[in-house]
Design a protein around this motif. Structure first.
Motif, PDB file in Angstrom:
ATOM      1  N   VAL A 103      29.351  -9.754  11.177  1.00 29.48           N
ATOM      2  CA  VAL A 103      30.058  -8.968  10.430  1.00 29.48           C
ATOM      3  C   VAL A 103      30.890  -7.776  11.021  1.00 29.48           C
ATOM      4  O   VAL A 103      32.503  -7.649  10.329  1.00 29.48           O
ATOM      5  CB  VAL A 103      28.941  -8.145   9.500  1.00 29.48           C
ATOM      6  CG1 VAL A 103      29.317  -7.340   8.332  1.00 29.48           C
ATOM      7  CG2 VAL A 103      28.061  -9.041   8.562  1.00 29.48           C
ATOM      8  N   LYS A 121      27.362 -13.296  -0.317  1.00 28.67           N
ATOM      9  CA  LYS A 121      28.657 -13.263  -0.779  1.00 28.67           C
ATOM     10  C   LYS A 121      29.639 -14.371  -0.357  1.00 28.67           C
ATOM     11  O   LYS A 121      30.235 -14.996  -0.922  1.00 28.67           O
ATOM     12  CB  LYS A 121      29.366 -12.085  -1.123  1.00 28.67           C
ATOM     13  CG  LYS A 121      31.154 -12.274  -1.115  1.00 28.67           C
ATOM     14  CD  LYS A 121      31.999 -10.776  -1.442  1.00 28.67           C
ATOM     15  CE  LYS A 121      33.085 -11.308  -2.479  1.00 28.67           C
ATOM     16  NZ  LYS A 121      33.599 -10.101  -2.042  1.00 28.67           N
ATOM     17  N   LEU A 122      29.290 -14.281   0.610  1.00 23.67           N
ATOM     18  CA  LEU A 122      29.419 -15.792   1.557  1.00 23.67           C
ATOM     19  C   LEU A 122      28.882 -17.097   1.230  1.00 23.67           C
ATOM     20  O   LEU A 122      29.291 -17.993   2.118  1.00 23.67           O
ATOM     21  CB  LEU A 122      30.072 -15.499   2.884  1.00 23.67           C
ATOM     22  CG  LEU A 122      30.439 -14.114   2.881  1.00 23.67           C
ATOM     23  CD1 LEU A 122      31.129 -13.617   5.378  1.00 23.67           C
ATOM     24  CD2 LEU A 122      31.738 -14.495   2.776  1.00 23.67           C
ATOM     25  N   GLY A 141      26.950 -18.478  -3.076  1.00 22.43           N
ATOM     26  CA  GLY A 141      28.818 -17.606  -2.220  1.00 22.43           C
ATOM     27  C   GLY A 141      28.381 -17.038  -3.580  1.00 22.43           C
ATOM     28  O   GLY A 141      29.031 -17.761  -4.381  1.00 22.43           O
ATOM     29  N   TRP A 199      39.287 -12.669   6.003  1.00 21.89           N
ATOM     30  CA  TRP A 199      38.147 -12.615   6.091  1.00 21.89           C
ATOM     31  C   TRP A 199      37.970 -11.066   5.303  1.00 21.89           C
ATOM     32  O   TRP A 199      36.475 -10.708   5.623  1.00 21.89           O
ATOM     33  CB  TRP A 199      38.461 -12.440   8.112  1.00 21.89           C
ATOM     34  CG  TRP A 199      37.486 -13.801   8.758  1.00 21.89           C
ATOM     35  CD1 TRP A 199      38.612 -14.595   9.331  1.00 21.89           C
ATOM     36  CD2 TRP A 199      36.700 -14.595   8.421  1.00 21.89           C
ATOM     37  NE1 TRP A 199      38.248 -15.677   9.578  1.00 21.89           N
ATOM     38  CE2 TRP A 199      37.097 -15.930   9.833  1.00 21.89           C
ATOM     39  CE3 TRP A 199      35.805 -14.081   8.367  1.00 21.89           C
ATOM     40  CZ2 TRP A 199      36.293 -16.862   9.306  1.00 21.89           C
ATOM     41  CZ3 TRP A 199      34.442 -15.267   8.432  1.00 21.89           C
ATOM     42  CH2 TRP A 199      34.851 -16.975   8.690  1.00 21.89           C
ATOM     43  N   TYR A 246      37.480 -10.865   2.644  1.00 26.22           N
ATOM     44  CA  TYR A 246      36.900 -11.437   1.428  1.00 26.22           C
ATOM     45  C   TYR A 246      34.984 -11.408   1.243  1.00 26.22           C
ATOM     46  O   TYR A 246      34.561 -11.547   0.286  1.00 26.22           O
ATOM     47  CB  TYR A 246      37.436 -13.122   1.589  1.00 26.22           C
ATOM     48  CG  TYR A 246      38.424 -14.091   0.666  1.00 26.22           C
ATOM     49  CD1 TYR A 246      39.495 -12.482   0.433  1.00 26.22           C
ATOM     50  CD2 TYR A 246      38.844 -14.744   0.841  1.00 26.22           C
ATOM     51  CE1 TYR A 246      40.834 -13.011   0.351  1.00 26.22           C
ATOM     52  CE2 TYR A 246      40.482 -15.665   0.917  1.00 26.22           C
ATOM     53  CZ  TYR A 246      41.045 -14.132   0.806  1.00 26.22           C
ATOM     54  OH  TYR A 246      42.724 -14.325   0.278  1.00 26.22           O
ATOM     55  N   GLY A 247      34.887 -11.336   2.271  1.00 30.53           N
ATOM     56  CA  GLY A 247      33.269 -10.530   2.403  1.00 30.53           C
ATOM     57  C   GLY A 247      33.363  -9.565   1.952  1.00 30.53           C
ATOM     58  O   GLY A 247      31.946  -9.365   1.680  1.00 30.53           O
ATOM     59  N   ILE A 278      30.717 -21.585   5.618  1.00 22.46           N
ATOM     60  CA  ILE A 278      30.611 -20.787   4.368  1.00 22.46           C
ATOM     61  C   ILE A 278      31.456 -22.176   3.305  1.00 22.46           C
ATOM     62  O   ILE A 278      31.313 -21.669   2.159  1.00 22.46           O
ATOM     63  CB  ILE A 278      31.612 -19.502   4.649  1.00 22.46           C
ATOM     64  CG1 ILE A 278      31.616 -18.162   5.237  1.00 22.46           C
ATOM     65  CG2 ILE A 278      32.794 -19.186   3.043  1.00 22.46           C
ATOM     66  CD1 ILE A 278      32.546 -17.518   5.626  1.00 22.46           C
ATOM     67  N   VAL A 304      27.326  -8.685   2.293  1.00 18.91           N
ATOM     68  CA  VAL A 304      28.393 -10.013   3.009  1.00 18.91           C
ATOM     69  C   VAL A 304      27.726 -11.157   3.104  1.00 18.91           C
ATOM     70  O   VAL A 304      28.715 -12.022   2.126  1.00 18.91           O
ATOM     71  CB  VAL A 304      28.902  -8.855   3.939  1.00 18.91           C
ATOM     72  CG1 VAL A 304      29.600  -9.989   4.728  1.00 18.91           C
ATOM     73  CG2 VAL A 304      29.840  -7.633   3.806  1.00 18.91           C
ATOM     74  N   SER A 305      26.533 -10.937   3.339  1.00 18.29           N
ATOM     75  CA  SER A 305      25.911 -12.472   3.443  1.00 18.29           C
ATOM     76  C   SER A 305      25.920 -13.170   2.546  1.00 18.29           C
ATOM     77  O   SER A 305      25.841 -14.712   2.209  1.00 18.29           O
ATOM     78  CB  SER A 305      24.526 -12.759   4.241  1.00 18.29           C
ATOM     79  OG  SER A 305      24.694 -11.505   5.656  1.00 18.29           O
TER      80      SER A 305
END
Length: 431
Positions: A252, A240-241, A99, A273, A275-276, A90, A237-238
Motif C-alpha cells: 500500500v 476498495k480494490l 471492488g 494507483w 484510486y485505492g 484488481i 484500501v484492500s
C-alpha cells in the motif's frame, strides 16, 4: 458584451480546474502526497511585483528543491513487478463483482504500464522542467529590479549538487530567467562531490550514525505503521480494490508513492494507483511519512538541523558582503526541511507521535516540502535600515523571531549569532 465575457471567464475557470492547472479542492487526495506532492497545487500563483513603501529591493538568496523527478530504482522495479501483478488481480476481482472502482477507473488502470527505465532513476521529469521555468518567470515578475533579463556573471550565482535532477533544475530555472540564447552562456559553479553547504547532512558522519542509521529514528513511524488506524486503512484500501485479503503496508505504501510520482509527472491526469485511496486513507499514509521526515529531517533531533548553520552562514555572508545580487541554490528535500527547521518554521507544540494521527500538525510535508519547494530571502534597503523578506513556496512568511514580515537584517543576524559563530562543520559532524 459583459455577459459574454463573464461566460467566457466562467468556462475558462471550469476547464482549468478540470485540467488541474490552477485549482484543487482541499479534500482532493492529491493534496496529501508528501514529498511527491505536485508543486502546481501548493505555490502562490499571484506573481505581481512585491512593493514596500520606503524600501528598495537589493538582493535575493534562494534555495530550491529540484523539480518533479522519477522514482528510485527500487520503486521503479516495484511498480514493474508487484504493481503490475496487482493490476491484473484488481481487474479480475472487479470482473467477479468485487471492488469499488468505477468503469472509467478500471479502464485507466487496465491501460496502465510502467515504462520508466531503471537507469533513469531520480531524473528530472518534463513537469519538473516546467516547474523550474515557471518558478523563475514568476520570481522575475515579482522582483524585476534584482532579477533582470540581462545576465552578468558578476551579479548572478547558480549552484547545484552533483546530481542530474538538481543540475537540470538549475539549467531550466535559468532558461525561465533569460531567453534561450542568453541561458546558454550562464555560468554554473562546478558541483563538488562533498558539498557541506548544499548537502551538509550527507557528509555529516555523526548525523549519519546517530540519526539516519539509528533504528530509534523510525520508532514512531513503525508504531503508526502497526496502529489500529493503519490496520483499518489497509483493510479499507484492500476492500476498495476488491481483495478478500488485507494488503501489506509495504504494498500500500508503494501504491501511495507511485500515486505521487505519476500524478506529479502528468499535469492533466491522476495516477490510477491513487484510486485505492479516499481522503481519510491518503491522510493516514501522509502522516506515516510525515513521522519519518519529522524524526529524520525535522525537529526530532537537534543534530539534524544544527549543521544547517552552513546555509545560514552562506545567506548572511551573501547579504553582507557578496557583490552578487541574485543567488540561486538547487538542492534536495533533506536540505530544505532541515533549513526550515533551523529557522523554527512549522514547529509543532510537541513531538509528532505514532499512537494516532495528529490532524492539526503544522509540520505537514505535503505543504512545506513538495516537489520544487523553495525558500527565498529578499534584502531591502529601507529608510530605517536593511530588512529581509522571507518567501516559502513563493508566499510571504514571518520568521518566529520577527514581529513584522519585513525583518531587520541585524535582528536575524543577532538571533542566529551563536549558531553562526559556532558553525564549525568538523566539530558538529565528527564522530
Amino acid at each position: 458584451m459583459n455577459i459574454n465575457l463573464l461566460k467566457f471567464v466562467f468556462m475558462y475557470l471550469l476547464i482549468t480546474c478540470a485540467l488541474n492547472i490552477s485549482c484543487i479542492k482541499p479534500d482532493d487526495i492529491r493534496n496529501y502526497l508528501g514529498t511527491r506532492t505536485p508543486y502546481r497545487f501548493k505555490h502562490n500563483k499571484n506573481d505581481t511585483r512585491l512593493n514596500f513603501l520606503s524600501c528598495k529591493e537589493r538582493k535575493i538568496w534562494m534555495l530550491v528543491r529540484h523539480g518533479s523527478r522519477l522514482p528510485s530504482a527500487k520503486d521503479i522495479v516495484g511498480a514493474q513487478t508487484y504493481l503490475k501483478d496487482l493490476k491484473y488481480e484488481i481487474l479480475m476481482q472487479h470482473r467477479n463483482g468485487r471492488g469499488e472502482l468505477n468503469e472509467e477507473q478500471l479502464r485507466r488502470l487496465g491501460g496502465w504500464t510502467c515504462d520508466m527505465q531503471v537507469e533513469n532513476q531520480k531524473y528530472l521529469t518534463l513537469e519538473g522542467q516546467d516547474e523550474m521555468i515557471l518558478l523563475a518567470e514568476r520570481m522575475q515578475k515579482r522582483l524585476p529590479k534584482i532579477i533582470k533579463h540581462e545576465y552578468q556573471n558578476q551579479t548572478f550565482q547558480f549552484r547545484y549538487t552533483p546530481t542530474q535532477r538538481t543540475q537540470q533544475s538549475a539549467r531550466y530555472f535559468a532558461l525561465g530567467l533569460f531567453d534561450k540564447k542568453i541561458a546558454q552562456d550562464v555560468v554554473f559553479e562546478p558541483a563538488v562531490k562533498v558539498d557541506t553547504t548544499l548537502r551538509f547532512y550527507k557528509h555529516c558522519d555523526r548525523w549519519q550514525k546517530q540519526v539516519k542509521k539509528n533504528p530509534e529514528t523510525y520508532k514512531e513511524q513503525m508504531l503508526y505503521g502497526n496502529s489500529r488506524e493503519m490496520n483499518d486503512t489497509l483493510e479499507i484500501v484492500s476492500r476498495k480494490l476488491g481483495f478478500d485479503r488485507v494488503l501489506s503496508l509495504d504494498i500500500v505504501a508503494l501504491m501511495y508513492r507511485i500515486c505521487g510520482f505519476e500524478t506529479s509527472q502528468h499535469k492533466h491526469s491522476t495516477s490510477p494507483w491513487c484510486y485505492g485511496f479516499d481522503e481519510r486513507s491518503i491522510r493516514r499514509l501522509e502522516y506515516y511519512y510525515d513521522l519519518k521526515h519529522y524524526w529524520l529531517d525535522g525537529y526530532g533531533h537537534e543534530l539534524t538541523y544544527r549543521p544547517a548553520c552552513m546555509l545560514m552562514k552562506h545567506l548572511v555572508d551573501n547579504m553582507r558582503t557578496q557583490r552578487r545580487n541574485a543567488t540561486f541554490l538547487f538542492a534536495h528535500s533533506g536540505t530544505l526541511l532541515k533549513l526550515l527547521t533551523h529557522l523554527q518554521l512549522y514547529k509543532p507544540n510537541s513531538h509528532l507521535r505514532g499512537h494516532s494521527i495528529d490532524e492539526d500538525r503544522t509540520f505537514r510535508v505535503s505543504d512545506i516540502d513538495c516537489f520544487a519547494s523553495n525558500i527565498a530571502f529578499i534584502l531591502y534597503k529601507c529608510k530605517d535600515g536593511d530588512k529581509l523578506l522571507t518567501l516559502h513556496q513563493e508566499k510571504v512568511v514571518r520568521l518566529p523571531m520577527c514581529d513584522e514580515e519585513l525583518c531587520p537584517l541585524d535582528h536575524l543576524i543577532d538571533y542566529y549569532k551563536h549558531t553562526i559563530d559556532n558553525c564549525i562543520y568538523e566539530d558538529i559532524c565528527k564522530l
